[in-house]
Design a protein around this motif. Structure first.
Motif, PDB file in Angstrom:
ATOM      1  N   GLY A 452       0.771  -1.245   0.000  1.00  0.00           N
ATOM      2  CA  GLY A 452       0.000   0.000   0.000  1.00  0.00           C
ATOM      3  C   GLY A 452       0.792   1.279   0.000  1.00  0.00           C
ATOM      4  N   ASN A 453       2.102   1.209  -0.247  1.00  0.00           N
ATOM      5  CA  ASN A 453       2.940   2.414  -0.179  1.00  0.00           C
ATOM      6  C   ASN A 453       3.784   2.624  -1.427  1.00  0.00           C
ATOM      7  OD1 ASN A 453       2.509   3.116   2.862  1.00  0.00           O
ATOM      8  ND2 ASN A 453       3.064   0.946   2.843  1.00  0.00           N
ATOM      9  N   PRO A 454       3.205   2.581  -2.630  1.00  0.00           N
ATOM     10  CA  PRO A 454       4.032   2.749  -3.832  1.00  0.00           C
ATOM     11  C   PRO A 454       4.666   4.126  -3.915  1.00  0.00           C
ATOM     12  CG  PRO A 454       1.707   2.889  -4.401  1.00  0.00           C
ATOM     13  CD  PRO A 454       1.771   2.443  -2.976  1.00  0.00           C
ATOM     14  N   GLU A 455       4.027   5.127  -3.317  1.00  0.00           N
ATOM     15  CA  GLU A 455       4.560   6.503  -3.368  1.00  0.00           C
ATOM     16  C   GLU A 455       5.781   6.671  -2.466  1.00  0.00           C
ATOM     17  OE1 GLU A 455       1.991   6.654   0.298  1.00  0.00           O
ATOM     18  OE2 GLU A 455       2.100   5.531  -1.577  1.00  0.00           O
ATOM     19  N   LYS A 456       5.972   5.759  -1.513  1.00  0.00           N
ATOM     20  CA  LYS A 456       7.099   5.865  -0.587  1.00  0.00           C
ATOM     21  C   LYS A 456       8.243   4.922  -0.958  1.00  0.00           C
ATOM     22  CE  LYS A 456       4.194   6.955   3.454  1.00  0.00           C
ATOM     23  NZ  LYS A 456       3.769   6.449   4.784  1.00  0.00           N
ATOM     24  N   SER A 457       8.000   3.999  -1.863  1.00  0.00           N
ATOM     25  CA  SER A 457       8.996   2.959  -2.156  1.00  0.00           C
ATOM     26  C   SER A 457      10.309   3.520  -2.669  1.00  0.00           C
ATOM     27  CB  SER A 457       8.434   1.953  -3.177  1.00  0.00           C
ATOM     28  OG  SER A 457       7.439   1.164  -2.587  1.00  0.00           O
ATOM     29  N   SER A 458      10.251   4.650  -3.405  1.00  0.00           N
ATOM     30  CA  SER A 458      11.480   5.223  -3.962  1.00  0.00           C
ATOM     31  C   SER A 458      12.116   6.229  -3.018  1.00  0.00           C
ATOM     32  CB  SER A 458      11.182   5.907  -5.302  1.00  0.00           C
ATOM     33  OG  SER A 458      10.858   4.943  -6.269  1.00  0.00           O
ATOM     34  N   ASN A 459      11.323   7.227  -2.558  1.00  0.00           N
ATOM     35  CA  ASN A 459      11.946   8.325  -1.818  1.00  0.00           C
ATOM     36  C   ASN A 459      12.082   8.057  -0.322  1.00  0.00           C
ATOM     37  OD1 ASN A 459       9.220   8.561  -1.287  1.00  0.00           O
ATOM     38  ND2 ASN A 459       9.214  10.798  -1.262  1.00  0.00           N
ATOM     39  N   GLN A 460      11.562   6.919   0.166  1.00  0.00           N
ATOM     40  CA  GLN A 460      11.763   6.578   1.578  1.00  0.00           C
ATOM     41  C   GLN A 460      12.386   5.196   1.729  1.00  0.00           C
ATOM     42  OE1 GLN A 460       8.895   7.548   4.579  1.00  0.00           O
ATOM     43  NE2 GLN A 460       7.845   9.037   3.291  1.00  0.00           N
ATOM     44  N   VAL A 511       6.653   0.332 -12.035  1.00  0.00           N
ATOM     45  CA  VAL A 511       6.506  -1.086 -11.690  1.00  0.00           C
ATOM     46  C   VAL A 511       5.957  -1.224 -10.273  1.00  0.00           C
ATOM     47  CG1 VAL A 511       7.700  -3.293 -11.394  1.00  0.00           C
ATOM     48  CG2 VAL A 511       8.334  -1.787 -13.276  1.00  0.00           C
ATOM     49  N   PHE A 512       6.461  -0.395  -9.341  1.00  0.00           N
ATOM     50  CA  PHE A 512       5.935  -0.420  -7.972  1.00  0.00           C
ATOM     51  C   PHE A 512       4.421  -0.166  -7.969  1.00  0.00           C
ATOM     52  CE2 PHE A 512      10.322   1.213  -6.452  1.00  0.00           C
ATOM     53  CZ  PHE A 512      10.822  -0.077  -6.449  1.00  0.00           C
ATOM     54  N   TYR A 513       3.993   0.808  -8.765  1.00  0.00           N
ATOM     55  CA  TYR A 513       2.568   1.126  -8.824  1.00  0.00           C
ATOM     56  C   TYR A 513       1.755  -0.012  -9.445  1.00  0.00           C
ATOM     57  CZ  TYR A 513       2.182   5.850  -6.989  1.00  0.00           C
ATOM     58  OH  TYR A 513       2.120   6.929  -6.140  1.00  0.00           O
TER      59      TYR A 513
END
Length: 569
Positions: A452-460, A511-513
């Motif tokens: 549930g956290n695709p928006e955080k996978s890269s920058n966090q 891909v994460f999304y």
């Protein structure tokens, strides 16, 4: 005495580099696939060296920092001048701009030295960075240089380093006048890495190392988990010369506990097999190492008080009293140095500097050494994790020693997938044909996105193995048996974007999304998820500002907007 490299080291490196290329190529799409093995080895050399020296294990991201003209011509069919720099990496944690100049020789020639001219070829790009201008640069290199300029223009203090990388057997002398002038003029460190150093970085599973020691009773304390246990561990005050002896390459000396001619150890070099399970990767240069060497020379008798010591684990430890119970003879079988690897390397480096050092300094120094009987692999993992947790080691490296991560490595190996827990991993079985290689960080990001956290996978991602770790890898959120299919889906989706003109990092976010979308809308197959994401991205325009897809996807508002479009709200 300087470390030397042989033609066998050269051949082993070529094999490893070819394996690196093959693993990367399985998940990438080369516009022009290189057919010649030597070219594959050369490109694999880039990937292996950059993974080993940069704070990065994701081969996609590593490929993204390779600026070499030839490499990118094969990968993207675009040919841009690399200006003498084959890769550029910005390490935001250590505040270092790392420039790489590679030279890959196709044949081994004993005595062949790195060329100092290659360092001067790179100065054109160094000038661009220092002058704050990317004019005349193109493609990937232009964007990376602009990122470097932005860092140098900030209020933070940044260091610039030029790494001269080659598979030649003799390094350049970085202290020669011309190189020293280059360093002084550009305020830039020049670091040479060639075959003798590289051979210490190659993860080749070692044969068991066996050694024997004689310890005075007053220099030893034994420990057992309970009063009836026959398995004992020991804490000993060990002479530094003895440490050199039991970790050297010579098996006869390792077992010669009564070595009387200590001067013969001056020519002995470290057996890197004892560091195979050590959490720390290859360390080229460190202020900590310099401090160890300084304290050895200035005050060898007090070295014991200045140093944190070492932790050794052994599959089997045998101890018996000798000399009328005044001493203890200890045999350690199949041992590894889990903590104190930098101390061990520095002791050996110091020994190699001068033949007199073993008698004048090392024989007068002592080190606290913990020798644990750890025939149980789970105990080894815990000892490694906890004894390293007090030092400055990344969360990822610490967690790589956990039982769960090792179980993941073993499970995925059964499915022909390399789960890379540390730099240089090319699988548990050198004879196996692997399908994919994925790093711990990548897998953590994938799970974080699915949960549930695709928006955080890269920058966090730096927090995935920190504050988020227990949630992400908990049994309630993560079913370990699903790991192989999760990774297979990741690479299948990634292939769908290989023909895109976006950067690899941007593709990765998509891909994460896709993985997230399929998890919340299992009625949509992966291709439908891709189509939906590509449809929604242009529709999202917060405050009428123009954002790249990459910037959109790190926003919580975009995920909420996507959820609405997917009719999840």
């Amino acid at each position: 005495m300087t470390a030397v490299a042989s033609s066998n080291d050269f051949k082993l490196l070529n094999i490893k580099c070819k394996k690196y290329f093959d693993l990367y190529a399985k998940g990438a799409n080369f516009a022009n696939y290189p057919e010649k093995d030597k070219l594959k080895e050369r490109f694999g050399f880039y990937l292996f060296m950059l993974e080993s020296l940069c704070d990065e294990k994701d081969l996609d991201r590593i490929s993204d920092i390779i600026t070499d003209t030839e490499y990118n011509a094969y990968l993207t069919n675009e040919r841009y001048n690399d200006q003498g720099i084959d890769a550029l990496y910005i390490n935001d944690d250590t505040k270092e701009i790392m420039l790489f100049n590679f030279k890959f020789r196709e044949a081994f020639k004993p005595g062949q030295m790195q060329s100092s001219n290659d360092a001067f070829v790179s100065t054109k790009l160094v000038n661009c960075i220092l002058n704050g201008s990317s004019d005349g640069l193109e493609g990937k290199l232009k964007h990376l240089v602009e990122d470097a300029i932005e860092r140098l223009d900030s209020n933070d203090v940044w260091k610039t380093s030029l790494y001269m990388m080659s598979n030649e057997p003799v390094p350049i002398n970085v202290d020669e006048t011309s190189i020293q002038q280059l360093k002084d003029f550009y305020d830039m460190e020049v670091i040479s890495v060639c075959l003798p150093q590289i051979k210490t970085m190659m993860s080749i599973r070692p044969r068991p190392v066996i050694a024997e020691l004689i310890i005075d009773n007053d220099a030893l304390m034994s420990y057992s988990e309970n009063s009836i246990s026959t398995s004992k561990s020991y804490i000993v005050r060990l002479n530094a010369a003895d440490i050199i002896r039991i970790t050297c390459k010579n098996p006869e000396l390792r077992n010669n506990y009564n070595c009387e001619r200590i001067e013969i150890l001056a020519k002995e070099r470290i057996d890197y097999g004892v560091l195979f399970d050590n959490v720390r990767g290859f360390v080229q240069k460190s202020k900590y190492n310099e401090a160890i060497a300084k304290s050895l020379k200035e005050d060898p008798s007090k070295f014991f008080m200045y140093n944190n010591g070492m932790t050794i684990v052994a599959k089997d430890i045998k101890a018996e009293p000798v000399n009328g119970n005044k001493k203890i003879r200890i045999s350690i079988n199949d041992f590894q140095v889990l903590n104190g690897g930098q101390t061990l390397r520095t002791l050996h480096n110091f020994n190699a500097l001068d033949e007199a050092n073993i008698t004048d300094y090392l024989s007068k120094s002592e080190v606290l050494v913990r020798i644990f009987n750890a025939s149980n692999s789970d105990s080894v993992n815990k000892i490694a994790e906890y004894t390293n947790s007090q030092n400055s080691i990344s969360n990822v490296d610490l967690k790589s020693l956990s039982t769960l991560q090792i179980q993941l490595e073993q499970l995925l190996d059964e499915h022909d997938i390399i789960y890379s827990r540390k730099n240089g991993d090319t699988g548990m079985n050198d004879q196996k044909e692997y399908r994919y290689k994925i790093s711990m960080e990548q897998f953590g990001q994938i799970l974080f996105a699915i949960q549930g956290n695709p928006e955080k996978s890269s920058n966090q991602k730096q927090h995935i193995f920190g504050k988020y770790y227990d949630d992400i890898f908990s049994e309630s959120n993560f079913n370990i048996s699903e790991s192989p299919s999760i990774i297979e889906n990741y690479f299948e989706i990634k292939k769908s974007y290989d023909s895109a003109t976006d950067t690899l990092q941007k593709i990765e976010q998509k891909v994460f999304y896709i993985l997230y979308m399929h998890n919340v809308r299992p009625d949509l197959n992966y291709q439908q998820c891709i189509d939906e994401l590509e449809r929604v991205l242009p529709l999202f325009e917060p405050s009428k500002t123009t954002l790249t897809d990459a910037r959109k996807m790190i926003q919580v508002r975009f995920k909420e907007f996507l959820n609405t479009e997917l009719q999840l709200d």
